[in-house]
Design a protein around this motif. Sequence first.
Motif, PDB file in Angstrom:
ATOM      1  N   ARG A 130       0.831  -1.213   0.000  1.00  0.00           N
ATOM      2  CA  ARG A 130       0.000   0.000   0.000  1.00  0.00           C
ATOM      3  C   ARG A 130       0.861   1.256   0.000  1.00  0.00           C
ATOM      4  O   ARG A 130       0.598   2.206  -0.748  1.00  0.00           O
ATOM      5  CB  ARG A 130      -0.899   0.008   1.239  1.00  0.00           C
ATOM      6  N   GLU A 131       1.874   1.276   0.847  1.00  0.00           N
ATOM      7  CA  GLU A 131       2.711   2.473   0.953  1.00  0.00           C
ATOM      8  C   GLU A 131       3.500   2.707  -0.324  1.00  0.00           C
ATOM      9  O   GLU A 131       3.638   3.845  -0.778  1.00  0.00           O
ATOM     10  CB  GLU A 131       3.646   2.343   2.160  1.00  0.00           C
ATOM     11  N   ILE A 132       4.036   1.650  -0.918  1.00  0.00           N
ATOM     12  CA  ILE A 132       4.744   1.797  -2.189  1.00  0.00           C
ATOM     13  C   ILE A 132       3.802   2.357  -3.252  1.00  0.00           C
ATOM     14  O   ILE A 132       4.140   3.296  -3.984  1.00  0.00           O
ATOM     15  CB  ILE A 132       5.323   0.442  -2.643  1.00  0.00           C
ATOM     16  N   SER A 133       2.612   1.794  -3.330  1.00  0.00           N
ATOM     17  CA  SER A 133       1.652   2.194  -4.366  1.00  0.00           C
ATOM     18  C   SER A 133       1.155   3.614  -4.144  1.00  0.00           C
ATOM     19  O   SER A 133       0.867   4.341  -5.108  1.00  0.00           O
ATOM     20  CB  SER A 133       0.467   1.224  -4.372  1.00  0.00           C
ATOM     21  N   ARG A 134       1.033   4.001  -2.879  1.00  0.00           N
ATOM     22  CA  ARG A 134       0.461   5.310  -2.559  1.00  0.00           C
ATOM     23  C   ARG A 134       1.264   6.448  -3.180  1.00  0.00           C
ATOM     24  O   ARG A 134       0.706   7.444  -3.657  1.00  0.00           O
ATOM     25  CB  ARG A 134       0.397   5.476  -1.030  1.00  0.00           C
ATOM     26  N   HIS A 135       2.573   6.311  -3.190  1.00  0.00           N
ATOM     27  CA  HIS A 135       3.422   7.397  -3.680  1.00  0.00           C
ATOM     28  C   HIS A 135       3.921   7.174  -5.106  1.00  0.00           C
ATOM     29  O   HIS A 135       4.545   8.067  -5.680  1.00  0.00           O
ATOM     30  CB  HIS A 135       4.622   7.582  -2.746  1.00  0.00           C
ATOM     31  N   ALA A 136       3.689   5.982  -5.669  1.00  0.00           N
ATOM     32  CA  ALA A 136       4.187   5.693  -7.012  1.00  0.00           C
ATOM     33  C   ALA A 136       3.438   6.507  -8.061  1.00  0.00           C
ATOM     34  O   ALA A 136       2.234   6.738  -7.944  1.00  0.00           O
ATOM     35  CB  ALA A 136       4.037   4.200  -7.307  1.00  0.00           C
ATOM     36  N   SER A 137       4.143   6.923  -9.104  1.00  0.00           N
ATOM     37  CA  SER A 137       3.485   7.589 -10.227  1.00  0.00           C
ATOM     38  C   SER A 137       2.678   6.594 -11.045  1.00  0.00           C
ATOM     39  O   SER A 137       1.653   6.946 -11.629  1.00  0.00           O
ATOM     40  CB  SER A 137       4.529   8.264 -11.125  1.00  0.00           C
ATOM     41  N   ARG A 138       3.134   5.351 -11.094  1.00  0.00           N
ATOM     42  CA  ARG A 138       2.392   4.311 -11.781  1.00  0.00           C
ATOM     43  C   ARG A 138       2.778   2.953 -11.190  1.00  0.00           C
ATOM     44  O   ARG A 138       3.921   2.739 -10.796  1.00  0.00           O
ATOM     45  CB  ARG A 138       2.670   4.315 -13.285  1.00  0.00           C
ATOM     46  N   VAL A 139       1.812   2.054 -11.116  1.00  0.00           N
ATOM     47  CA  VAL A 139       2.023   0.696 -10.623  1.00  0.00           C
ATOM     48  C   VAL A 139       1.846  -0.255 -11.799  1.00  0.00           C
ATOM     49  O   VAL A 139       0.782  -0.272 -12.425  1.00  0.00           O
ATOM     50  CB  VAL A 139       1.021   0.355  -9.497  1.00  0.00           C
ATOM     51  N   ILE A 140       2.884  -1.036 -12.082  1.00  0.00           N
ATOM     52  CA  ILE A 140       2.868  -1.945 -13.226  1.00  0.00           C
ATOM     53  C   ILE A 140       2.746  -3.378 -12.727  1.00  0.00           C
ATOM     54  O   ILE A 140       3.435  -3.791 -11.795  1.00  0.00           O
ATOM     55  CB  ILE A 140       4.139  -1.790 -14.072  1.00  0.00           C
ATOM     56  N   VAL A 141       1.851  -4.135 -13.356  1.00  0.00           N
ATOM     57  CA  VAL A 141       1.709  -5.559 -13.070  1.00  0.00           C
ATOM     58  C   VAL A 141       1.684  -6.313 -14.389  1.00  0.00           C
ATOM     59  O   VAL A 141       1.591  -5.719 -15.465  1.00  0.00           O
ATOM     60  CB  VAL A 141       0.430  -5.851 -12.257  1.00  0.00           C
ATOM     61  N   MET A 142       1.736  -7.646 -14.291  1.00  0.00           N
ATOM     62  CA  MET A 142       1.881  -8.460 -15.495  1.00  0.00           C
ATOM     63  C   MET A 142       0.692  -9.363 -15.758  1.00  0.00           C
ATOM     64  O   MET A 142       0.751 -10.223 -16.639  1.00  0.00           O
ATOM     65  CB  MET A 142       3.158  -9.295 -15.391  1.00  0.00           C
ATOM     66  N   SER A 143      -0.381  -9.191 -14.984  1.00  0.00           N
ATOM     67  CA  SER A 143      -1.575 -10.002 -15.227  1.00  0.00           C
ATOM     68  C   SER A 143      -2.816  -9.230 -14.797  1.00  0.00           C
ATOM     69  O   SER A 143      -2.748  -8.333 -13.956  1.00  0.00           O
ATOM     70  CB  SER A 143      -1.492 -11.325 -14.456  1.00  0.00           C
ATOM     71  N   ARG A 144      -3.954  -9.600 -15.377  1.00  0.00           N
ATOM     72  CA  ARG A 144      -5.217  -8.947 -15.020  1.00  0.00           C
ATOM     73  C   ARG A 144      -5.595  -9.255 -13.576  1.00  0.00           C
ATOM     74  O   ARG A 144      -6.160  -8.413 -12.876  1.00  0.00           O
ATOM     75  CB  ARG A 144      -6.322  -9.419 -15.964  1.00  0.00           C
TER      76      ARG A 144
END
Length: 761
Positions: A130-144
């Motif tokens: 959550r904390e990483i995602s909160r400040h990230a400009s974009r969150v990249i994943v590799m699956s739906r």
Amino acid sequence: MKIAYIASYFPRECGIATFTEHLIKAVCRDTEDVPEVSVIAMNDEGQVYDYPPEVTFTIRQNHMEDYLDAAAHVNNSDVDLVVVQHEFGIFGGESGIYLLPFLHQIKVPYIVTFHTVLKEPSFMQKSVVREISRHASRVIVMSRLAISFLEDIYEVQADKMMLIPHGVPDFEKLSIRSDILPEALRHRKVIFTFGLLSRNKGIETVIKALPDVISQHPDVLYVVAGKTHPAVIRHAGEEYRQSLHTLVTELKLEDHVLFVDKFLTEDDLFAYLTHSDIYVTPYLSETQITSGTLTYALGAGAAVLSTPYWYAKELLEDGRGQLFGFAQHEELGALIHNLLDDHEALETLRTKASEYGRELQWSKMGARYRQLARKILSTPRPASVNNRPLPDVSALPPLNLTHIRRLTDDTGIVQHAKYGIPNLKEGYCLDDNSRALMMMLMAQPHRKSKDSPDLLPIYLSFIHYMQTPDGNFRNFLSFSRQYLDEVGSEDSFGRTVWALGYLVRYAPNNSYREFATELFHKSTQHFAALGHLRGRANAIIGVCHYLHYHPSDEGMFAVLDNMMLPMLEAWKNNATDKWRWFEKTMTYDNGILPLALFHVAELTGNETIQNIALESLSFLENLTMNRGYFAPVGNEGWLCEGGNCPLFDQQAIETMAMVLLYQQAHAVTGNRSYLQKMFTCYNWFLGENALRIPLYDHETHGCCDGLSPAGVNRNQGAESTVAYFISHLAVLKSLEMIPRQEKPIKTAIITTSAGMVSKIS
């Protein structure tokens, strides 16, 4: 454009290292404006690698100071963007928590690629993501499915996420080097599995399927390529690989199984994949959100059989592969039979895999990363605001005393907890019940239920039970209500006097006030014997509360004067121009000392005492608030004059003392900046701390017991939980007492995953 990547990196033998190496090459490929590259490489414990020139900084996994130095390295360079390759296991601290201070300190935007997204994360894993995602400009994943998990479980904003599949080499441009293959593969039907070995890979499932397969296809050879995972080597050695060899021997399959104990290069991998008839991933658990090995096999046009783990079900849909049940070797054997007997079906799988694999080529994935980087850098970032506005009361976490009630029985509040469960073995202590009494008094204006009247007499009755006939107090009581000491500590004595004085001042009715007054007066004969400053300071605060209700008690004013003398003498003997403190060592509960002086200054108007309070507050503030957030003096060694300030362990009572200190400083001086600093200290509980992780648990409504070098102490005992709620209630009171014209305007406010409050511009 200069991009810094933080990840494990070549030549470290690790899937993330391989991914990062290929990603960097792909981002820099087929473009006139080639981004400059800087790699911050993660070293596993005790390992040193001969890195290529693009590695400009290395981090030892379990040394938190390296992460802060790496942030300074980024900030002092001309890096424009940081790309994080996230896997829990490559970063230090519990669940990789050491990454958070690095991300908080860097001054450039970052994007993160999550290689693992768990469906049932632990408290710490969930908090870190959550904390990483909160400040990230974009969150990249590799699956739906990863997007679904992040949105539903981790509450990551949907518009912040982006699906960029795992890349594969442009296999069509590679030449097949059959000369690097073992001679044993010649003229055999090859079943292939590769990757770092560990027990969850399920290799034994394929081995058990072989006897039936070779009964009809005696030329089958199963090739298992890859070294044992380094983490497995450290903890269990080659135990798993040896168990596989033993199984091969038991089933008499020595001529049908080949182990290739090496980390495959891209050329090696392509040679094996193109020479194989069938590729198998027999993983034993569904909980895998991505797999580089499976993606590579598909990209190379292999006929794939796999267990139905999350990523495989998504990648192999539409007939791109076939699935078999976890550990179901008979089902796997039947699928292998069918494909080896039906050449057309085998070629159909290969064709579909190859067609889909062309869409996953690294050149295309690299272009998507590169376009995203340019888009982020072309979008203006909101200006940082140093003086954040005070939040509206409605933006704070709701006041929920569920865990307080859970810890409290008809004797008192239980001292400790294992996670969120009361630990009855440790019994009760006076300190916690005294603070709980004060907390419930503070909570009365905010509670509509019967919690306060039900719990107040329990805590007060406990204090009465622990008072000795001569007016002193015991501290510890077993769960069976047996006294465990004859006389408690001076700290517990002083905290109890504070609670009793507070009850005298703020009692809900005369019965409580009269009872508290009786206990208070009975204890006063021990005031003069207090030899430690913190016990004395706590008692002084209690006397001040008592005198606010009894301002004509001249005898008690005389007692207060005598209690203050050792405090002032300690200041005179120890404070210097550079060391503005009462002792030569700064230890625990430090804010209590200036807090006591502010209470005396408010009561008496004594300017000398107020000036000492202000100077000691300023000195303490410079030590603990110089990072932009509150970081108390750690309990691991404490701070000696002229020494270094320890960062850990950090305790909740330190934060409570600072919240109350700033509240009282504002009450005495009227300086509104103290309210902002009070809120900064309170935010330590909600994630604004050295590890960027919340201690207040929104699920249990308890507070974790402290910050250690490895992460959060997940036990949620009375001391920490009561300290949180006293701090919370102090903030509520101060915000509600701001003059109407100064009250914060209600704007659109969100509560973040860590419980932090942000204003939406």
